[in-house]
Design a protein around this motif. Sequence first.
Motif, PDB file in Angstrom:
ATOM      1  N   CYS A  46       0.960  -1.071  -0.020  1.00 19.33           N
ATOM      2  CA  CYS A  46      -0.102  -0.072  -0.117  1.00 19.33           C
ATOM      3  C   CYS A  46       0.767   1.213  -0.104  1.00 19.33           C
ATOM      4  O   CYS A  46       1.973   1.211   0.807  1.00 19.33           O
ATOM      5  CB  CYS A  46      -0.762   0.078   1.159  1.00 19.33           C
ATOM      6  SG  CYS A  46      -2.188   1.430   1.397  1.00 19.33           S
ATOM      7  N   THR A  49      -1.329   7.341  -3.290  1.00 24.24           N
ATOM      8  CA  THR A  49      -1.384   6.992  -4.761  1.00 24.24           C
ATOM      9  C   THR A  49      -0.190   8.219  -5.516  1.00 24.24           C
ATOM     10  O   THR A  49      -0.472   9.364  -4.916  1.00 24.24           O
ATOM     11  CB  THR A  49      -2.898   7.664  -5.196  1.00 24.24           C
ATOM     12  OG1 THR A  49      -3.795   6.812  -4.528  1.00 24.24           O
ATOM     13  CG2 THR A  49      -3.317   7.689  -6.622  1.00 24.24           C
ATOM     14  N   HIS A  59       5.654   0.944 -12.603  1.00 21.03           N
ATOM     15  CA  HIS A  59       4.750  -0.290 -12.481  1.00 21.03           C
ATOM     16  C   HIS A  59       4.933  -1.114 -13.572  1.00 21.03           C
ATOM     17  O   HIS A  59       4.862  -2.516 -13.434  1.00 21.03           O
ATOM     18  CB  HIS A  59       3.223   0.467 -12.709  1.00 21.03           C
ATOM     19  CG  HIS A  59       2.236  -0.670 -12.405  1.00 21.03           C
ATOM     20  ND1 HIS A  59       1.263  -0.624 -13.561  1.00 21.03           N
ATOM     21  CD2 HIS A  59       2.015  -1.775 -11.547  1.00 21.03           C
ATOM     22  CE1 HIS A  59       0.252  -1.608 -12.977  1.00 21.03           C
ATOM     23  NE2 HIS A  59       0.798  -2.188 -11.975  1.00 21.03           N
ATOM     24  N   LEU A  79      -3.006  -3.553  -9.944  1.00 20.12           N
ATOM     25  CA  LEU A  79      -3.258  -2.091  -9.325  1.00 20.12           C
ATOM     26  C   LEU A  79      -4.443  -1.920  -8.893  1.00 20.12           C
ATOM     27  O   LEU A  79      -5.386  -1.726  -9.747  1.00 20.12           O
ATOM     28  CB  LEU A  79      -2.532  -1.199  -9.997  1.00 20.12           C
ATOM     29  CG  LEU A  79      -2.455   0.380  -9.382  1.00 20.12           C
ATOM     30  CD1 LEU A  79      -1.601   0.596  -8.405  1.00 20.12           C
ATOM     31  CD2 LEU A  79      -2.072   1.353 -10.408  1.00 20.12           C
ATOM     32  N   ARG A  80      -4.729  -1.481  -7.638  1.00 19.65           N
ATOM     33  CA  ARG A  80      -6.374  -1.230  -7.123  1.00 19.65           C
ATOM     34  C   ARG A  80      -6.107   0.147  -6.397  1.00 19.65           C
ATOM     35  O   ARG A  80      -5.003   0.351  -5.883  1.00 19.65           O
ATOM     36  CB  ARG A  80      -6.699  -2.455  -6.226  1.00 19.65           C
ATOM     37  CG  ARG A  80      -6.940  -3.493  -6.870  1.00 19.65           C
ATOM     38  CD  ARG A  80      -7.679  -4.386  -5.759  1.00 19.65           C
ATOM     39  NE  ARG A  80      -8.124  -5.499  -6.448  1.00 19.65           N
ATOM     40  CZ  ARG A  80      -8.605  -6.430  -5.896  1.00 19.65           C
ATOM     41  NH1 ARG A  80      -9.074  -6.391  -4.597  1.00 19.65           N
ATOM     42  NH2 ARG A  80      -8.825  -7.842  -6.206  1.00 19.65           N
ATOM     43  N   ARG A  81      -7.115   0.904  -6.434  1.00 19.66           N
ATOM     44  CA  ARG A  81      -7.172   1.976  -5.675  1.00 19.66           C
ATOM     45  C   ARG A  81      -8.545   1.848  -4.710  1.00 19.66           C
ATOM     46  O   ARG A  81      -9.488   1.447  -5.037  1.00 19.66           O
ATOM     47  CB  ARG A  81      -7.398   3.203  -6.270  1.00 19.66           C
ATOM     48  CG  ARG A  81      -6.239   3.541  -7.132  1.00 19.66           C
ATOM     49  CD  ARG A  81      -6.005   4.974  -7.777  1.00 19.66           C
ATOM     50  NE  ARG A  81      -4.756   5.193  -8.135  1.00 19.66           N
ATOM     51  CZ  ARG A  81      -4.248   4.917  -9.365  1.00 19.66           C
ATOM     52  NH1 ARG A  81      -5.062   4.410 -10.365  1.00 19.66           N
ATOM     53  NH2 ARG A  81      -3.188   5.157  -9.694  1.00 19.66           N
ATOM     54  N   SER A  87      -3.521   3.575  -3.023  1.00 14.17           N
ATOM     55  CA  SER A  87      -3.241   2.350  -4.177  1.00 14.17           C
ATOM     56  C   SER A  87      -2.668   1.186  -3.428  1.00 14.17           C
ATOM     57  O   SER A  87      -1.662   1.288  -2.529  1.00 14.17           O
ATOM     58  CB  SER A  87      -2.187   3.035  -5.211  1.00 14.17           C
ATOM     59  OG  SER A  87      -2.946   4.162  -5.836  1.00 14.17           O
TER      60      SER A  87
END
Length: 194
Positions: A46, A49, A59, A79-81, A87
Amino acid sequence: MGLLDILLGRTRPVAPDLDRLFALPSAAVTLQAAAGFTATGDGAVCFATVEGAAFEQTHREVRALLDADSDRTGPPVELRRDGYGYSWLVSRRSPDRLPQLVGDLHAVNTSLEANGFGPQLLCSLAGFRDDTGRKLALVYLYKRGTYYPFGPLPGGAGRRDSALELQVRAVLGDDLRIEPDLGRWFPVWGAPGL
């Protein structure tokens, strides 16, 4: 550290020690034997962002590095937010591949740090579950160099299992450097795999 820092009670921040992530597999053995929790194969890093071409390049590098290993249960890194503006770079492995998952987390952290994103790193976590379906994450605080357990209650809508967290702290005290300040045991609501 100067005299003024001592008088004002300031301390130097603990330098991140990403090699502490490699203590997770042996801690997982203790956790299974003492509390019945086994690895889920889900892990994540984590960070605050970050936008821009430099992050996109990093990335892509991380994806290429982890894509070389075909022993996965999903994409190399997703990749998730979350709803809090953070992020997550998520890695998934077979539950019996915790050492490889830890290697993934270490590689992601190292890549982000090497490319200048160290100040944005917050934590890394690995997911665990017991036979009754209770979930648990072992969270590594990047800036503190310590771990803490996070146990969300099933369907808890923002509630956590504090008794479980304290039990896990007692069980893993010899295996991991546990964060002594309970005020820093931040809930990681919305974390992938929890």
